[in-house]
Motif scaffolding. Structure first.
Motif, short mmCIF file in Angstrom:
data_model
loop_
_atom_site.label_atom_id
_atom_site.label_comp_id
_atom_site.label_asym_id
_atom_site.label_seq_id
_atom_site.Cartn_x
_atom_site.Cartn_y
_atom_site.Cartn_z
N VAL A 71 0.83 -1.21 0.00
CA VAL A 71 0.00 0.00 0.00
C VAL A 71 0.87 1.26 0.00
N THR A 72 2.09 1.14 -0.51
CA THR A 72 2.98 2.30 -0.62
C THR A 72 2.34 3.36 -1.51
N PRO A 73 2.42 4.65 -1.12
CA PRO A 73 1.86 5.70 -1.98
C PRO A 73 2.41 5.63 -3.40
N GLU A 74 1.60 6.12 -4.32
CA GLU A 74 1.88 6.00 -5.74
C GLU A 74 3.10 6.80 -6.17
N PRO A 75 3.70 6.48 -7.32
CA PRO A 75 4.81 7.28 -7.86
C PRO A 75 4.36 8.72 -8.11
N GLY A 76 5.30 9.65 -7.99
CA GLY A 76 4.99 11.04 -8.25
C GLY A 76 4.79 11.86 -7.00
N VAL A 77 4.72 11.21 -5.82
CA VAL A 77 4.63 11.95 -4.57
C VAL A 77 5.98 11.90 -3.89
N VAL A 78 6.21 12.83 -2.94
CA VAL A 78 7.46 12.88 -2.21
C VAL A 78 7.22 12.24 -0.85
N LEU A 79 7.61 10.99 -0.72
CA LEU A 79 7.31 10.20 0.48
C LEU A 79 8.37 10.43 1.55
N VAL A 80 7.92 10.51 2.81
CA VAL A 80 8.83 10.57 3.95
C VAL A 80 8.95 9.15 4.49
N GLU A 81 10.02 8.46 4.13
CA GLU A 81 10.15 7.04 4.45
C GLU A 81 10.03 6.76 5.94
N ALA A 82 10.59 7.64 6.77
CA ALA A 82 10.61 7.39 8.21
C ALA A 82 9.25 7.64 8.86
N ARG A 83 8.30 8.19 8.12
CA ARG A 83 7.02 8.55 8.71
C ARG A 83 5.93 7.57 8.32
N THR A 84 6.28 6.32 8.10
CA THR A 84 5.28 5.29 7.83
C THR A 84 5.06 4.47 9.11
N ALA A 85 3.85 3.95 9.27
CA ALA A 85 3.53 3.20 10.48
C ALA A 85 2.36 2.27 10.19
N THR A 86 2.22 1.25 11.03
CA THR A 86 1.10 0.31 10.95
C THR A 86 0.49 0.17 12.33
N GLY A 87 -0.84 0.21 12.39
CA GLY A 87 -1.53 0.09 13.67
C GLY A 87 -2.94 -0.43 13.48
N ALA B 82 -0.21 3.78 7.69
CA ALA B 82 -0.19 5.24 7.57
C ALA B 82 1.11 5.68 6.91
N ALA B 83 1.02 6.73 6.10
CA ALA B 83 2.20 7.28 5.43
C ALA B 83 2.01 8.78 5.25
N THR B 84 3.11 9.52 5.31
CA THR B 84 3.10 10.96 5.12
C THR B 84 3.87 11.30 3.85
N PHE B 85 3.31 12.19 3.03
CA PHE B 85 3.97 12.55 1.78
C PHE B 85 3.47 13.90 1.29
N PRO C 117 11.12 17.17 11.66
CA PRO C 117 10.42 16.13 12.44
C PRO C 117 9.36 16.67 13.38
N ALA C 118 9.62 17.80 14.02
CA ALA C 118 8.64 18.34 14.96
C ALA C 118 7.37 18.77 14.24
N ALA C 119 7.53 19.44 13.10
CA ALA C 119 6.36 19.88 12.33
C ALA C 119 5.58 18.68 11.81
N LEU C 120 6.29 17.64 11.37
CA LEU C 120 5.61 16.45 10.86
C LEU C 120 4.86 15.72 11.97
N ALA C 121 5.47 15.63 13.15
CA ALA C 121 4.80 14.97 14.27
C ALA C 121 3.52 15.70 14.65
N ALA C 122 3.57 17.03 14.66
CA ALA C 122 2.37 17.82 14.98
C ALA C 122 1.30 17.63 13.91
#
Length: 269
Positions: free
Chosen positions: A111-127, A136-139, A210-215
């Protein structure tokens, strides 16, 4: 005799199941202004207070497969707010999609986000949300890859630079159904203003904060609630099919957004 009794019980049970499904067909669409499904799976995506309806629709798409094209039906419900979290500040958007593949296909495990987006690899998670496994993924989403932007009924100006997205994805019903919920905020450049084309050139600075992304991700988790109703919900009395998505909705980008399909061979690889 015991074998005949067992066979009779199996046939009786099958009859009950058939009668139940015939009387209560699966309904997908809107419960009020919220994305809903009566069964397989039963769910409701409830936006946070302060988010108002911004569009809804249903569209048929033809995702690629290994050898040809498949088919899927996609329901979406959109919400937006003129201010972050319902207050002042930057606007936000919430998009909920339910994509049902035709019976001979299913969605891949990836379920990785599609090509063409700028993915933040460290901001993926499963819950877990409401008993469903959610990825979950942030991009950063460029404006020319935003499939749903034309469907929102809010002010498009703040979104000219694209969006910062937190996407929640879940697979259900042996991967025949994909649920996707996206929380979005406008991308900004130095000085706090949006600039057209910003995410197309280089990497948005917020992705390295990282702080802005976490918020941002904390706000995303508070922007909706996934519910799993039971009881009379299966009858689907409160669920209606939305109108067809408007022509300006980018069906090709929705297809790209949801990804490829694979043929269902009866296993669970």
């Amino acid at each position: 005799m015991p074998k005949l009794i067992a066979l009779a019980l199996v046939l009786l049970l099958a009859g009950f199941v058939y009668a139940f499904m015939h009387r209560n067909p699966v309904r997908r669409g809107l419960a009020g202004d919220m994305l809903a499904s009566s069964a397989r799976p039963a769910l409701l995506v409830r936006p946070a207070s302060g988010l108002v309806p911004a569009g809804a629709g249903v569209v048929d798409i033809a995702p690629d497969t290994a050898s040809a094209t498949g088919s899927a039906r996609v329901y979406h419900a959109l919400h937006a707010s003129p201010g972050r979290g319902g207050g002042g500040g930057a606007p936000v958007r919430l998009a909920a999609l339910l994509a049902e593949a035709s019976s001979e296909y299913r969605w891949p495990l990836d379920v990785t986000p599609e090509p063409g987006v700028v993915l933040v690899e460290a901001r993926t998670a499963t819950g877990q949300l409401a008993g469903m496994t959610v990825h979950a993924a942030t991009f950063a989403l460029p404006p020319d890859r935003d499939a749903l932007a034309p469907a929102f009924g809010d002010d498009p100006v703040p979104w000219r630079s694209g969006a910062l997205v937190r996407r929640f994805t879940a697979l259900a019903e042996m991967r025949h159904v994909k649920l996707m919920v996206e929380y979005r905020e406008p991308l900004v450049v130095a000085g706090g203003t949006a600039a057209e084309g910003a995410p197309r050139f280089g990497r948005p600075a917020v992705l390295d904060d990282p702080a802005a992304l976490a918020a941002f991700e904390a706000r995303a988790e508070q922007a909706f609630r996934l519910e799993r109703p039971d009881g009379d919900w299966a009858k689907g009395k409160d669920i209606v099919k939305p109108d067809a998505a408007p022509e300006q909705v980018k069906r090709r980008e929705i297809t790209r957004m949801l990804g490829i399909l694979e043929r269902d061979r009866g296993d669970d690889r």
